[in-house]
Write a protein that holds these residues in place. Sequence first.
Motif, mmCIF file in Angstrom:
data_model
loop_
_atom_site.group_PDB
_atom_site.id
_atom_site.type_symbol
_atom_site.label_atom_id
_atom_site.label_comp_id
_atom_site.label_asym_id
_atom_site.label_seq_id
_atom_site.Cartn_x
_atom_site.Cartn_y
_atom_site.Cartn_z
ATOM 1 N N TRP A 166 0.891 -1.124 0.041
ATOM 2 C CA TRP A 166 -0.022 -0.180 -0.294
ATOM 3 C C TRP A 166 0.971 1.192 -0.017
ATOM 4 C CZ3 TRP A 166 -5.045 -0.293 3.564
ATOM 5 C CH2 TRP A 166 -5.629 -1.620 3.096
ATOM 6 N N ALA A 167 0.468 2.187 -0.748
ATOM 7 C CA ALA A 167 1.295 3.514 -0.916
ATOM 8 C C ALA A 167 1.109 4.281 0.293
ATOM 9 C CB ALA A 167 0.854 4.256 -2.172
ATOM 10 N N VAL A 168 2.182 5.123 0.763
ATOM 11 C CA VAL A 168 2.528 5.686 1.934
ATOM 12 C C VAL A 168 1.850 7.213 1.627
ATOM 13 C CG1 VAL A 168 3.818 6.807 3.687
ATOM 14 C CG2 VAL A 168 4.169 4.423 3.049
ATOM 15 N N ALA A 169 2.152 7.592 0.311
ATOM 16 C CA ALA A 169 1.952 8.944 0.050
ATOM 17 C C ALA A 169 1.402 8.756 -1.523
ATOM 18 C CB ALA A 169 2.825 9.674 0.140
ATOM 19 N N ASP A 170 0.537 9.939 -1.861
ATOM 20 C CA ASP A 170 0.306 10.157 -3.344
ATOM 21 C C ASP A 170 1.230 10.766 -4.180
ATOM 22 O OD1 ASP A 170 -0.422 12.675 -2.804
ATOM 23 O OD2 ASP A 170 -2.514 12.537 -2.373
ATOM 24 N N GLU A 171 0.723 11.258 -5.432
ATOM 25 C CA GLU A 171 1.528 12.019 -6.317
ATOM 26 C C GLU A 171 1.986 13.518 -5.845
ATOM 27 O OE1 GLU A 171 0.592 10.161 -10.653
ATOM 28 O OE2 GLU A 171 -1.229 10.764 -9.477
ATOM 29 N N GLY A 172 1.011 13.932 -5.118
ATOM 30 C CA GLY A 172 1.132 15.183 -4.404
ATOM 31 C C GLY A 172 2.137 15.308 -3.194
ATOM 32 N N GLY A 173 2.576 14.104 -2.640
ATOM 33 C CA GLY A 173 3.140 14.170 -1.386
ATOM 34 C C GLY A 173 2.242 14.088 -0.260
ATOM 35 N N GLU A 174 0.948 13.906 -0.432
ATOM 36 C CA GLU A 174 0.235 13.896 0.592
ATOM 37 C C GLU A 174 -0.156 12.323 1.376
ATOM 38 O OE1 GLU A 174 -1.628 16.343 2.225
ATOM 39 O OE2 GLU A 174 -0.178 17.700 0.756
ATOM 40 N N GLN A 175 -0.147 12.323 2.432
ATOM 41 C CA GLN A 175 -0.309 10.679 3.123
ATOM 42 C C GLN A 175 -1.673 10.319 2.471
ATOM 43 O OE1 GLN A 175 0.166 10.805 7.338
ATOM 44 N NE2 GLN A 175 -0.894 8.832 7.627
ATOM 45 N N VAL A 215 2.901 4.616 -5.425
ATOM 46 C CA VAL A 215 2.422 5.973 -5.196
ATOM 47 C C VAL A 215 1.190 5.940 -5.723
ATOM 48 C CG1 VAL A 215 3.002 8.495 -5.666
ATOM 49 C CG2 VAL A 215 4.854 6.989 -5.619
ATOM 50 N N ALA A 216 0.406 6.367 -4.649
ATOM 51 C CA ALA A 216 -0.986 6.528 -4.802
ATOM 52 C C ALA A 216 -1.453 7.678 -5.969
ATOM 53 C CB ALA A 216 -1.936 6.904 -3.737
ATOM 54 N N GLY A 217 -2.397 7.544 -6.872
ATOM 55 C CA GLY A 217 -2.706 8.368 -7.830
ATOM 56 C C GLY A 217 -3.720 9.522 -7.280
ATOM 57 N N LYS A 221 -9.697 6.991 -11.066
ATOM 58 C CA LYS A 221 -10.930 6.886 -11.254
ATOM 59 C C LYS A 221 -11.844 6.605 -10.027
ATOM 60 C CE LYS A 221 -13.996 4.321 -14.736
ATOM 61 N NZ LYS A 221 -14.100 3.408 -15.565
ATOM 62 N N TRP A 222 -11.397 5.691 -9.280
ATOM 63 C CA TRP A 222 -12.146 5.093 -8.059
ATOM 64 C C TRP A 222 -11.984 5.862 -6.912
ATOM 65 C CZ3 TRP A 222 -16.150 2.859 -10.197
ATOM 66 C CH2 TRP A 222 -16.270 2.433 -11.321
ATOM 67 N N GLY A 223 -11.108 6.777 -6.956
ATOM 68 C CA GLY A 223 -11.030 7.660 -5.690
ATOM 69 C C GLY A 223 -9.687 7.375 -4.908
ATOM 70 N N ALA A 224 -9.506 8.222 -3.876
ATOM 71 C CA ALA A 224 -8.387 8.134 -3.292
ATOM 72 C C ALA A 224 -8.200 6.830 -2.217
ATOM 73 C CB ALA A 224 -8.212 9.349 -2.365
ATOM 74 N N ALA A 225 -7.083 5.924 -2.393
ATOM 75 C CA ALA A 225 -7.003 5.070 -1.593
ATOM 76 C C ALA A 225 -5.473 4.314 -1.779
ATOM 77 C CB ALA A 225 -7.641 3.577 -2.096
ATOM 78 N N PRO A 226 -4.927 3.911 -0.703
ATOM 79 C CA PRO A 226 -3.508 3.475 -0.764
ATOM 80 C C PRO A 226 -3.027 2.397 -1.490
ATOM 81 C CG PRO A 226 -4.538 2.714 1.209
ATOM 82 C CD PRO A 226 -5.380 3.562 0.692
ATOM 83 N N PHE A 227 -4.428 1.656 -2.397
ATOM 84 C CA PHE A 227 -4.019 0.466 -3.430
ATOM 85 C C PHE A 227 -4.682 1.086 -4.613
ATOM 86 C CE2 PHE A 227 -7.167 -0.227 0.180
ATOM 87 C CZ PHE A 227 -8.306 0.032 -0.889
ATOM 88 N N HIS A 228 -4.851 2.515 -4.816
ATOM 89 C CA HIS A 228 -5.092 3.116 -6.086
ATOM 90 C C HIS A 228 -3.924 3.879 -6.664
ATOM 91 C CE1 HIS A 228 -9.842 2.711 -5.324
ATOM 92 N NE2 HIS A 228 -9.331 1.705 -5.684
ATOM 93 N N TYR A 229 -3.254 3.356 -7.565
ATOM 94 C CA TYR A 229 -1.708 3.839 -7.853
ATOM 95 C C TYR A 229 -1.881 4.572 -8.980
ATOM 96 C CZ TYR A 229 -0.713 -0.129 -4.933
ATOM 97 O OH TYR A 229 -0.800 -1.058 -3.632
ATOM 98 N N GLN A 230 -0.638 5.479 -9.193
ATOM 99 C CA GLN A 230 -0.438 6.374 -10.209
ATOM 100 C C GLN A 230 -0.384 5.390 -11.560
ATOM 101 O OE1 GLN A 230 3.642 7.769 -10.213
ATOM 102 N NE2 GLN A 230 4.348 6.089 -9.416
ATOM 103 N N ASP A 231 -0.788 6.038 -12.654
ATOM 104 C CA ASP A 231 -0.808 5.325 -13.906
ATOM 105 C C ASP A 231 0.743 4.498 -14.103
ATOM 106 O OD1 ASP A 231 -3.146 6.356 -14.363
ATOM 107 O OD2 ASP A 231 -2.485 8.024 -15.649
ATOM 108 N N ASP A 232 1.783 5.351 -13.884
ATOM 109 C CA ASP A 232 2.819 4.435 -14.202
ATOM 110 C C ASP A 232 2.936 3.116 -13.453
ATOM 111 O OD1 ASP A 232 3.741 6.707 -15.581
ATOM 112 O OD2 ASP A 232 5.216 7.434 -14.172
ATOM 113 N N ALA A 233 2.279 2.807 -12.457
ATOM 114 C CA ALA A 233 2.223 1.507 -11.784
ATOM 115 C C ALA A 233 1.501 0.548 -12.676
ATOM 116 C CB ALA A 233 1.839 1.712 -10.265
ATOM 117 N N TYR A 234 0.578 0.949 -13.332
ATOM 118 C CA TYR A 234 -0.271 -0.023 -14.199
ATOM 119 C C TYR A 234 0.603 -0.318 -15.548
ATOM 120 C CZ TYR A 234 -3.648 1.225 -10.412
ATOM 121 O OH TYR A 234 -4.169 1.351 -9.464
ATOM 122 N N ASP A 235 1.114 0.835 -15.998
ATOM 123 C CA ASP A 235 1.979 0.665 -17.023
ATOM 124 C C ASP A 235 2.997 -0.372 -17.092
ATOM 125 O OD1 ASP A 235 0.481 2.350 -18.858
ATOM 126 O OD2 ASP A 235 1.691 4.150 -18.334
#
Length: 253
Positions: A166-175, A215-217, A221-235
Motif C-alpha cells: 500500500w502506498a504511503v503517499a500520493d503523487e502530490g506528497g500527501e499521506q 505511489v497513490a494516484g 477513477k475510483w478515488g483516493a486509496a493506498p491501493f489505487h496507484y499512479q498510472d505508471d504503476a499499471y503501465d
Amino acid sequence: MDDGARVVSVFGSCVSRDTVEVLRARGWTIGAHVARQSLLSASSTAPADVLDLSSLTSPFVKRVHTEDLAGERRSRLAAAASSTDVLLWDIVDERLGVLELEDGTVLTRTTEGLTAGLYDDLDDARLVAFGSDEHFEKWAAALPAWREELTELGLLDRTVLLQVAWAVADEGGEQTPTSWGMGTLEANWFSQRYYEAAAAHTGVHVMRLPEALTVAGTHHKWGAAPFHYQDDAYDWFATQIDGFARERRIQTT
C-alpha cells in the motif's frame, strides 16, 4: 493464437482491474473476471438468500456477490482456462477479512457489502480479520488446494501474482487515507507473510511493484486509496505481463 489475440483472466481486486484496463488498450481481451472473493470463500457455498442483494445497484457488484455466495471461482476460471494467456491474481480483496457463519459457511466481506449494510442482520456471523493469526493460518492452508486447482485447469504456469505494498503517499506528497480503519503500515506489515506463503506454496510467477512506483494516484477513477496507484504503476505491470506472455509463447512453440 497470434500475438494480438492475448487473453487475460483475473482472480483479484482493483489492482488487477486497473492493470487490465491498460492491457485492453494494448489489444488484450478479457476472459474470466472473478472479483470480491477471498481465497477462503471461493469454494464455500452459501444459500442464495443469506444476503439480501436487492439494494446493490451495480450489476457487476451484484454478480460478484452472487458468485461469492455460490463459490463459483473454479467454474468461472474453468470456462475461460483454455483461452487464457495470463491469469492475474492479487490479494487486496482479502483486506476486509471474511465472515464465518455457524454452519461453517464463509463469506467475503466487501466494501460494497459494508456500505449497503448487507451483513447487519447476520447475527451468527463471526469476523475472521485479515492479518490475524487465524485468518492467515486458514488462508495459508487453502493455498495447496488453490495450486491444485490451477494445475488441473492448466493455469499454474500462466498465473501471475501481483505483489503490491500500500502506498504511503500520493503523487502530490500527501499521506494516503486509511481504508475501513486500516492504515498503510499496518496493511503492509500484515500482507508480507501472505505474499511469502503464496510464493512458497503455489510457485506461481510473482511480479512485485517497485517501491519507486508505489505511489497513490491523485486523480484515480475510483478515488483516493493506498491501493489505487499512479498510472505508471499499471503501465509497469502491463509491460511486465506483455513480456511474460511473449516468453511463455516462445517456450511453448
